[in-house]
Design a protein around this motif. Structure first.
Motif, PDB file in Angstrom:
ATOM      1  N   GLU A 222      38.243  41.144  41.721  1.00 57.69           N
ATOM      2  CA  GLU A 222      38.706  40.004  40.783  1.00 57.69           C
ATOM      3  C   GLU A 222      38.805  38.848  41.341  1.00 57.69           C
ATOM      4  O   GLU A 222      38.049  37.807  41.259  1.00 57.69           O
ATOM      5  CB  GLU A 222      39.959  40.277  39.927  1.00 57.69           C
ATOM      6  CG  GLU A 222      40.456  38.743  39.026  1.00 57.69           C
ATOM      7  CD  GLU A 222      41.891  38.064  40.554  1.00 57.69           C
ATOM      8  OE1 GLU A 222      41.640  36.993  40.636  1.00 57.69           O
ATOM      9  OE2 GLU A 222      43.229  39.025  41.295  1.00 57.69           O
ATOM     10  N   ALA A 223      39.026  39.003  42.784  1.00 54.16           N
ATOM     11  CA  ALA A 223      39.416  37.665  43.388  1.00 54.16           C
ATOM     12  C   ALA A 223      38.121  37.256  44.390  1.00 54.16           C
ATOM     13  O   ALA A 223      38.277  36.216  44.625  1.00 54.16           O
ATOM     14  CB  ALA A 223      40.693  37.989  44.817  1.00 54.16           C
ATOM     15  N   ASP A 224      37.676  38.341  44.812  1.00 53.23           N
ATOM     16  CA  ASP A 224      36.690  37.772  45.176  1.00 53.23           C
ATOM     17  C   ASP A 224      35.223  37.531  44.367  1.00 53.23           C
ATOM     18  O   ASP A 224      34.625  36.299  44.434  1.00 53.23           O
ATOM     19  CB  ASP A 224      35.713  39.391  45.527  1.00 53.23           C
ATOM     20  CG  ASP A 224      36.021  40.050  46.800  1.00 53.23           C
ATOM     21  OD1 ASP A 224      37.223  39.590  47.682  1.00 53.23           O
ATOM     22  OD2 ASP A 224      35.779  41.260  47.323  1.00 53.23           O
ATOM     23  N   LEU A 225      35.087  37.579  42.958  1.00 49.53           N
ATOM     24  CA  LEU A 225      34.759  37.076  42.396  1.00 49.53           C
ATOM     25  C   LEU A 225      35.399  35.687  41.588  1.00 49.53           C
ATOM     26  O   LEU A 225      34.365  34.697  41.561  1.00 49.53           O
ATOM     27  CB  LEU A 225      34.553  37.771  40.798  1.00 49.53           C
ATOM     28  CG  LEU A 225      33.554  39.539  41.080  1.00 49.53           C
ATOM     29  CD1 LEU A 225      33.750  40.396  40.371  1.00 49.53           C
ATOM     30  CD2 LEU A 225      31.979  38.857  41.264  1.00 49.53           C
ATOM     31  N   GLY A 249      47.039  33.804  42.706  1.00 47.30           N
ATOM     32  CA  GLY A 249      48.638  34.170  42.295  1.00 47.30           C
ATOM     33  C   GLY A 249      47.999  34.537  40.570  1.00 47.30           C
ATOM     34  O   GLY A 249      48.087  33.920  39.721  1.00 47.30           O
ATOM     35  N   GLU A 250      48.983  35.848  40.542  1.00 44.75           N
ATOM     36  CA  GLU A 250      49.032  36.300  39.625  1.00 44.75           C
ATOM     37  C   GLU A 250      50.511  37.629  39.605  1.00 44.75           C
ATOM     38  O   GLU A 250      50.985  37.203  40.373  1.00 44.75           O
ATOM     39  CB  GLU A 250      47.571  37.607  38.678  1.00 44.75           C
ATOM     40  CG  GLU A 250      46.474  36.272  38.461  1.00 44.75           C
ATOM     41  CD  GLU A 250      47.038  35.686  37.443  1.00 44.75           C
ATOM     42  OE1 GLU A 250      47.441  35.908  36.757  1.00 44.75           O
ATOM     43  OE2 GLU A 250      45.903  34.724  36.735  1.00 44.75           O
ATOM     44  N   ILE A 251      50.370  38.535  38.925  1.00 45.99           N
ATOM     45  CA  ILE A 251      51.940  39.142  38.660  1.00 45.99           C
ATOM     46  C   ILE A 251      51.545  40.236  40.384  1.00 45.99           C
ATOM     47  O   ILE A 251      52.441  39.752  41.021  1.00 45.99           O
ATOM     48  CB  ILE A 251      52.319  39.977  37.885  1.00 45.99           C
ATOM     49  CG1 ILE A 251      51.999  40.338  36.748  1.00 45.99           C
ATOM     50  CG2 ILE A 251      52.820  42.010  38.155  1.00 45.99           C
ATOM     51  CD1 ILE A 251      51.945  40.910  35.429  1.00 45.99           C
ATOM     52  N   GLY A 252      50.510  40.302  40.520  1.00 41.33           N
ATOM     53  CA  GLY A 252      49.987  40.985  42.193  1.00 41.33           C
ATOM     54  C   GLY A 252      49.274  39.179  43.026  1.00 41.33           C
ATOM     55  O   GLY A 252      49.140  38.350  42.601  1.00 41.33           O
ATOM     56  N   ILE A 253      49.574  39.309  43.929  1.00 42.51           N
ATOM     57  CA  ILE A 253      47.967  38.433  44.764  1.00 42.51           C
ATOM     58  C   ILE A 253      47.427  39.186  45.276  1.00 42.51           C
ATOM     59  O   ILE A 253      46.667  40.020  46.294  1.00 42.51           O
ATOM     60  CB  ILE A 253      49.405  37.983  46.048  1.00 42.51           C
ATOM     61  CG1 ILE A 253      50.744  37.747  45.157  1.00 42.51           C
ATOM     62  CG2 ILE A 253      48.613  37.095  47.354  1.00 42.51           C
ATOM     63  CD1 ILE A 253      49.989  36.186  45.115  1.00 42.51           C
ATOM     64  N   GLY A 254      46.231  38.838  44.532  1.00 39.34           N
ATOM     65  CA  GLY A 254      44.724  38.637  45.708  1.00 39.34           C
ATOM     66  C   GLY A 254      44.109  38.256  46.539  1.00 39.34           C
ATOM     67  O   GLY A 254      45.177  37.399  46.898  1.00 39.34           O
TER      68      GLY A 254
END
Length: 424
Positions: A222-225, A249-254
């Motif tokens: 997701e973060a790459d895209l 920045g979401e529930i997790g961090i990418g």
């Protein structure tokens, strides 16, 4: 990445060879095969040239930019127009004498489906080569530790609804799926998504046979895209930033490291997992199994909980509390800033990329995070004296991973249009 063959050179793609039809030398490749290769390379070069222009170029502009003859460039443009990769638009009104040039723009008749699974939503988005969103659905929900089959079927249904809105005459060339975890792209396998609670999941068959309508599915992080939508403002059109660290920045961090407009994937494509950089070995246990990971301090749930807010509250509530000088809110932001500084400084020191783009809830809090974070990074980053780290916010968009997944599918068309338009 250029598709021009090495013998053609970086600025002159061998257009003269395309026109001459010289016979092959003894023992060399047949002339027809060589011509086909040159045609393929030159179609890609022309497609890249048109798509990269911020202002629509003319055939003459394309010929000048590619060092081709006007006749060769025009013939290749005609092929791309017939295949839908490029469109002509109305000539602008001009006070000059003579016939004005016809502007060329990316095609509107080729699109791709972008999908995304996040812990807080599912998204399906149809995007064309111009970067226009033709149809979309974003389905909110709580998908932490969700059941993969049910969740993927819901996403498949959303994708099917979006495809049902496909405008007449538009061709869909592929589908991409953004996932919050590490993936094996070649195997089409999600290896692990800690916040979803998923391991070793193959999404394509679980989406449902009818949902993709036979489209090939490519999966990615997701973060790459999402970072791809910053590196390129539309498929094939570079954005203003080419070298940066993206933090999702979401529930997790990418995270994703971008150099010269390309995501640095690493050996297996798993690079960029900044959310699981340890900032305190004695810190709280993370869903990944480690302790003291960045997302335990700067993830959305962690920030809201530290501020005494319910984890379902929007980040705007946290910002309002901070503006009202609520001590818990300000302490939560300060702790997140410290954790981000520790993690980001390590990445900047290793990769020499001083621009950090914050996305998601971190972008919404950038006015609170930026001053302290940049101050700490000036202390922690070795090269800060000569190149001070900069913190900027990404444009706030819903489901950027879905858009990035569609962009990636469309970039493949621009890179090799001959594959999509066929022989002439």
């Amino acid at each position: 990445m250029s598709t021009v063959p090495p013998h053609a050179g970086p600025t002159r793609p061998g257009a003269a060879r395309l026109e001459t039809g010289a016979p092959s030398s003894p023992g060399g490749a047949p002339s027809g095969a060589r011509q086909a290769t040159l045609r393929r390379s030159n179609l890609a070069l022309v497609a890249r040239t048109v798509h990269a222009h911020a202002e629509p170029p003319s055939r003459a502009d394309v010929a000048a930019a590619t060092s081709m003859t006007r006749a060769t460039a025009s013939r290749l443009v005609d092929e791309l127009i017939a295949g839908g990769v490029v469109d002509e638009i109305a000539r602008p009104a001009t006070a000059r004498r003579g016939r004005p040039a016809t502007p060329l723009v990316p095609g509107a008749r080729i699109a791709a489906l972008g999908l995304q699974i996040d812990v807080a939503f599912l998204a399906a988005r149809l995007v064309n080569l111009r970067g226009d969103v033709l149809a979309e659905q974003v389905v909110p929900g709580d998908f932490v530790a969700s059941e993969p089959v049910a969740t993927l079927r819901r996403l498949g249904a959303a994708g099917s609804r979006v495809l049902s809105e496909l405008p007449a005459g538009v061709r869909v060339v592929g589908a991409g799926l953004a996932l919050p975890g590490i993936v094996s792209r070649d195997e089409g396998l999600l290896l692990r998504a800690p916040n979803l609670g998923w391991t070793d999941i193959r999404p394509a068959p679980l989406l449902g046979a009818r949902s993709l309508r036979g489209l090939p599915l490519t999966i990615g992080n997701e973060a790459d895209l999402a970072a791809g939508t910053i590196a390129a403002v539309a498929p094939g059109r570079p954005g203003p930033r080419t070298d940066f660290l993206y933090v999702s920045g979401e529930i997790g961090i990418g995270g994703a490291v971008v150099r010269a407009g390309d995501v640095v994937g690493g050996r297996h494509g798993w690079a960029g997992e900044i959310g699981h950089v340890c900032v305190d070995p004695a810190g709280p246990t993370c869903r990944c199994g480690s302790t003291g990971c960045l997302e335990q301090y700067a993830g959305r749930h962690a920030l809201l909980a530290a501020a005494g807010l319910p984890v379902t509250a929007p980040p705007e509530r946290l910002r309002q509390r901070a503006q009202a000088r609520d001590p818990a809110a300000r302490q939560a932001i300060s702790t997140a800033s410290w954790a981000l500084a520790v993690a980001l400084a390590s990445v900047i020191n290793v990769f020499d990329i001083p621009t950090v783009v914050l996305g998601g809830h971190l972008a919404q809090l950038v006015s609170w995070l930026q001053p302290d974070l940049e101050d700490q990074l000036r202390t922690r980053v070795l090269s800060a004296r000569w190149s001070p780290p900069r913190i900027v916010a990404a444009e706030l968009r819903a489901a950027p991973g879905a858009t990035g997944a569609a962009f990636a599918e469309l970039a493949a068309v621009i890179a090799d249009p001959a594959h999509w338009i066929g022989s002439t």
